[in-house]
Design a protein around this motif. Structure first.
Motif, short mmCIF file in Angstrom:
data_model
loop_
_atom_site.label_atom_id
_atom_site.label_comp_id
_atom_site.label_asym_id
_atom_site.label_seq_id
_atom_site.Cartn_x
_atom_site.Cartn_y
_atom_site.Cartn_z
N THR A 293 0.84 -1.19 0.00
CA THR A 293 0.00 0.00 0.00
C THR A 293 0.88 1.24 0.00
N ASP A 294 0.40 2.29 -0.64
CA ASP A 294 1.09 3.57 -0.60
C ASP A 294 0.60 4.46 0.54
N ALA A 295 -0.38 3.97 1.30
CA ALA A 295 -0.88 4.73 2.45
C ALA A 295 0.02 4.46 3.65
N TYR A 296 1.30 4.84 3.50
CA TYR A 296 2.30 4.45 4.49
C TYR A 296 2.08 5.08 5.86
N TRP A 339 -5.24 19.76 -1.32
CA TRP A 339 -4.24 18.76 -1.68
C TRP A 339 -3.76 18.02 -0.44
N PHE A 340 -4.00 16.71 -0.43
CA PHE A 340 -3.64 15.88 0.72
C PHE A 340 -2.85 14.66 0.26
N GLU A 341 -2.10 14.08 1.19
CA GLU A 341 -1.44 12.82 0.87
C GLU A 341 -2.49 11.70 0.82
N LEU A 342 -2.10 10.57 0.27
CA LEU A 342 -3.04 9.46 0.07
C LEU A 342 -3.71 9.05 1.37
N SER A 343 -2.94 8.86 2.42
CA SER A 343 -3.50 8.42 3.71
C SER A 343 -4.52 9.40 4.24
N ALA A 344 -4.28 10.68 4.03
CA ALA A 344 -5.15 11.72 4.56
C ALA A 344 -6.53 11.71 3.94
N ALA A 345 -6.65 11.12 2.75
CA ALA A 345 -7.93 11.06 2.05
C ALA A 345 -8.75 9.84 2.43
N ILE A 375 4.33 9.77 -1.05
CA ILE A 375 5.50 9.06 -1.56
C ILE A 375 5.90 9.57 -2.94
N ALA A 376 4.91 9.82 -3.80
CA ALA A 376 5.21 10.19 -5.18
C ALA A 376 5.54 11.67 -5.35
#
Length: 405
Positions: A293-296, A339-345, A375-376
């Motif tokens: 997962t990219d939701a680190y 604009w949020f990171e993946l986990s934040a969404a 990450i990206a």
């Protein structure tokens, strides 16, 4: 206004109480077992909370000082944390934007309280294990308090994370995962550092004072809406935010300011889901394998009893969402200027995938951290290179993003 905190209380048995100091960072020594380290919460003299606390105008500057009576002593200076906006999306859903905090995440609320507790109890420094947000925040507040900070960080975290940590003067340590907690415990025992993340292996315990800072998210939502929402969806890793927000709404009911606690839903990556597993099996905490997962920021292999307590109190559900579902929610937010990171969404993803349209009242999704943490972000595959300066090239680029006919 001064703190009305009175004691530390076991979450396993609220009758079991300990003095307020020192912070018991490895769980309750009375109720914990070999299988589960039960965390503690802070109790207060609720009968002495001033009535004007929730009616007085906000302080001129942001900061948790506004809520001092319902927090542990704020014994170190802050950075203007809290006071984040509640943004209404086109469909009426509200987003609590925690990326507006000093280090761009909700963790600043926790560390304002936890680092202050370390300072007040005479700690010689701060130690934390973190994938990114927690470490950066702890390092910032430790610097503000004049304390050294050591961060055990993942060697696979985004490159910007190490720069963020070192900017505050933290020692960044990337040792093998199995060595982290033994080394943290040694730093506590031999160097006099205080841990602001979990020291235990049986379940996540964390600092007993820190999650109290998250109650202020609930207070702010209540004041901004003028009422308690019908439901709240939030990203969940170890469940500390979930616990703090739920406790904040519970306190509003206890103080006679609200009639009910909203349904507070935990939204975890489908690749992990420790809290969902605990609720499914009826156990206080679980260990689960973590898939890709990219939701680190929230891919936690071990759960916390705090999350179980929160779901029982708030009547919410433990929801799981895939990376694709979080990415869709992240893109939806970005399309509306957030604009949020993946986990934040994960909170909005949980609403979109599992939510109901017939909820009677406003719905709030807590978004926890900035897109700069992803990450990206700034990786080579998204870096813009030079392009020709002719009109056709520019027009083609505009068409690619739907900005030209």
């Amino acid at each position: 206004m001064t703190s009305l905190a009175t004691a530390q209380r076991s979450l396993a048995d609220p009758v079991v109480r300990h003095p307020l100091w020192p912070p018991l960072t490895e769980g309750c020594p009375v109720t914990s077992t070999d299988e589960v380290a039960y965390p503690l919460e802070i109790d207060y003299a609720y009968d002495r909370v001033p009535r004007e606390l929730f009616t007085a105008p906000a302080a001129p500057a942001h900061g948790l000082e506004r809520w001092a009576p319902l927090l542990p002593p704020l014994a170190a200076p802050g950075l203007g944390e809290g006071g984040t906006p509640l943004v209404r999306l086109a469909d009426g859903v509200y987003v609590k934007d925690e990326s507006r905090n000093p280090t761009w995440s909700h963790k600043d609320r926790l560390n304002r309280v936890a680092v202050g507790a370390a300072k007040a109890s005479g700690a010689q420094g701060i130690v934390v294990s973190s994938s990114g947000n927690h470490g950066a925040s702890a390092a910032a507040y430790a610097a503000r308090a004049g304390l050294p900070c050591a961060v055990f960080a993942s060697p696979y975290a985004p490159p910007a994370v190490a720069s963020f940590l070192r900017a505050y003067g933290a020692a960044v340590l990337t040792v093998p995962l199995e060595d982290v907690r033994p080394l943290m415990r040694r730093m506590v025992a031999e160097l006099g550092y205080q841990a602001v993340s979990s020291l235990t292996d049986t379940a996540h315990t964390g600092h007993p004072f820190g999650p109290e800072g998250y109650k202020t998210v609930a207070y702010e939502i209540f004041l901004e809406l003028g009422r308690v929402p019908a439901a709240v969806y939030l990203p969940t890793g170890y469940g500390e935010l979930l616990f703090g927000v739920t406790k904040g709404f519970t306190e509003l009911v206890r103080l006679g300011l609200a009639d009910s606690v909203p349904r507070v839903h935990a939204c975890e990556p489908a690749a992990a889901g420790a809290l969902a597993e605990a609720m499914r099996t009826g156990r206080p905490a679980t260990h689960v394998p973590v898939g890709p997962t990219d939701a680190y920021a929230i891919d936690c292999a071990v759960g916390s009893y705090r999350g179980v307590v929160a779901l029982r109190a708030g009547g919410g559900a433990a929801l799981t969402v895939t990376d694709a579902q979080m990415a869709a929610a992240r893109d939806e937010l970005a399309a509306q200027g957030l604009w949020f990171e993946l986990s934040a969404a994960a909170g909005l993803a949980g609403l979109r995938v599992h939510g109901s349209a017939d909820v009677d009242g406003p719905v709030v999704c807590v978004a926890t951290s900035s897109g700069f943490k992803d990450i990206a972000t700034a990786s080579r595959d998204v870096t813009y290179g030079p392009m020709p300066g002719d009109w056709e090239t520019v027009r083609t680029a505009l068409k690619a993003v739907g900005r030209a006919g």
